[in-house]
Scaffold this motif. Structure first.
Motif, PDB file in Angstrom:
ATOM      1  N   ILE A  34      -0.545   7.979  -9.609  1.00  0.00           N
ATOM      2  CA  ILE A  34       0.701   7.387  -8.810  1.00  0.00           C
ATOM      3  C   ILE A  34       0.320   6.055  -8.000  1.00  0.00           C
ATOM      4  CG2 ILE A  34       3.241   6.484  -7.708  1.00  0.00           C
ATOM      5  CD1 ILE A  34       3.587   7.750 -10.531  1.00  0.00           C
ATOM      6  N   GLN A  35       0.256   5.009  -8.106  1.00  0.00           N
ATOM      7  CA  GLN A  35      -0.195   4.207  -7.257  1.00  0.00           C
ATOM      8  C   GLN A  35       1.020   3.269  -6.712  1.00  0.00           C
ATOM      9  OE1 GLN A  35      -3.590   2.775  -6.441  1.00  0.00           O
ATOM     10  NE2 GLN A  35      -2.729   2.382  -4.427  1.00  0.00           N
ATOM     11  N   THR A  36       1.241   3.547  -4.814  1.00  0.00           N
ATOM     12  CA  THR A  36       2.097   2.691  -4.100  1.00  0.00           C
ATOM     13  C   THR A  36       1.695   1.400  -3.280  1.00  0.00           C
ATOM     14  OG1 THR A  36       3.321   4.712  -4.112  1.00  0.00           O
ATOM     15  CG2 THR A  36       4.028   3.055  -2.544  1.00  0.00           C
ATOM     16  N   PHE A  37       2.111   0.430  -3.377  1.00  0.00           N
ATOM     17  CA  PHE A  37       2.176  -1.250  -3.655  1.00  0.00           C
ATOM     18  C   PHE A  37       3.060  -1.450  -1.973  1.00  0.00           C
ATOM     19  CE2 PHE A  37       2.849  -5.688  -3.218  1.00  0.00           C
ATOM     20  CZ  PHE A  37       1.306  -5.731  -2.447  1.00  0.00           C
ATOM     21  N   ASN A  38       3.273  -2.003  -0.836  1.00  0.00           N
ATOM     22  CA  ASN A  38       3.577  -2.415   0.216  1.00  0.00           C
ATOM     23  C   ASN A  38       3.743  -3.456   0.327  1.00  0.00           C
ATOM     24  OD1 ASN A  38       5.578   0.306   1.484  1.00  0.00           O
ATOM     25  ND2 ASN A  38       2.934   1.043   0.880  1.00  0.00           N
ATOM     26  N   LEU A  39       4.112  -4.392  -0.070  1.00  0.00           N
ATOM     27  CA  LEU A  39       3.947  -5.874   0.316  1.00  0.00           C
ATOM     28  C   LEU A  39       4.099  -5.972   1.954  1.00  0.00           C
ATOM     29  CD1 LEU A  39       3.161  -8.718  -0.984  1.00  0.00           C
ATOM     30  CD2 LEU A  39       5.456  -8.927  -1.218  1.00  0.00           C
ATOM     31  N   VAL A  59       8.687  -2.608  -1.627  1.00  0.00           N
ATOM     32  CA  VAL A  59       7.724  -1.359  -2.038  1.00  0.00           C
ATOM     33  C   VAL A  59       7.406  -0.424  -3.665  1.00  0.00           C
ATOM     34  CG1 VAL A  59       6.958   1.252  -1.938  1.00  0.00           C
ATOM     35  CG2 VAL A  59       7.672   0.049   0.014  1.00  0.00           C
ATOM     36  N   LYS A  60       6.898  -0.349  -4.131  1.00  0.00           N
ATOM     37  CA  LYS A  60       6.763  -0.106  -5.211  1.00  0.00           C
ATOM     38  C   LYS A  60       5.743   0.369  -5.657  1.00  0.00           C
ATOM     39  CE  LYS A  60       6.164  -2.020 -10.101  1.00  0.00           C
ATOM     40  NZ  LYS A  60       6.689  -2.843 -11.176  1.00  0.00           N
ATOM     41  N   SER A  61       5.895   1.915  -6.171  1.00  0.00           N
ATOM     42  CA  SER A  61       5.171   2.653  -6.463  1.00  0.00           C
ATOM     43  C   SER A  61       4.663   2.469  -8.745  1.00  0.00           C
ATOM     44  CB  SER A  61       5.652   4.147  -6.789  1.00  0.00           C
ATOM     45  OG  SER A  61       6.109   4.083  -5.202  1.00  0.00           O
TER      46      SER A  61
END
Length: 135
Positions: free
Chosen positions: A61-66, A72-74
């Motif tokens: 799983i990768q999590t991206f916080n704009l 937030v999107k995982s």
């Protein structure tokens, strides 16, 4: 007794379980959700009490916080499927409705950020409905 729901990604590398109830179900039309889903809106379930248990693939799983937003999107690193994430210092669980393998028992509460709604997302209930890929 709390309910349990299972979910997974498209490639099957990630599997999870949610124990507890969802507080809200929103269809978000913000520009960020349009970009990260590639669609008119995201369909997300929210809970302040349910617990997330990764059954397999948590390391995939990768999590991206704009930056400078609360967005937030995982996602699964292999297939890109949207996956649950925990936000607000552990106080909020956000689960993409489509990531669940079990039926979602609640209806959406609301469409949110409709001021950003895609211009083609209007009167969609009036277009043709086809059971499979059109020939």
């Amino acid at each position: 007794m709390s309910s349990k729901k299972t979910g997974s990604c498209l490639c099957g590398k990630v599997n999870f379980e949610i124990a507890g109830e969802f507080d809200n179900f929103f269809l978000c039309h913000c520009q960020y959700c349009q970009k990260d889903t590639g669609s008119a809106h995201a369909a997300s379930l929210f809970s302040t009490s349910a617990k997330l248990n990764w059954l397999s693939g948590q390391d995939n799983i990768q999590t991206f916080n704009l930056p400078q937003t609360r967005h937030v999107k995982s996602f699964c690193l292999t297939c890109g499927s949207a996956m649950p994430n925990i936000q607000m210092d552990g106080q909020l669980l956000v689960v993409p409705a489509g990531s669940l393998d079990d039926e979602v028992s609640i209806q959406p509460n609301a469409h949110i950020f409709v001021s950003s709604k895609a211009d083609w997302d209007d009167n969609l209930e009036n277009i043709a409905k086809v059971d499979k890929f059109p020939s």
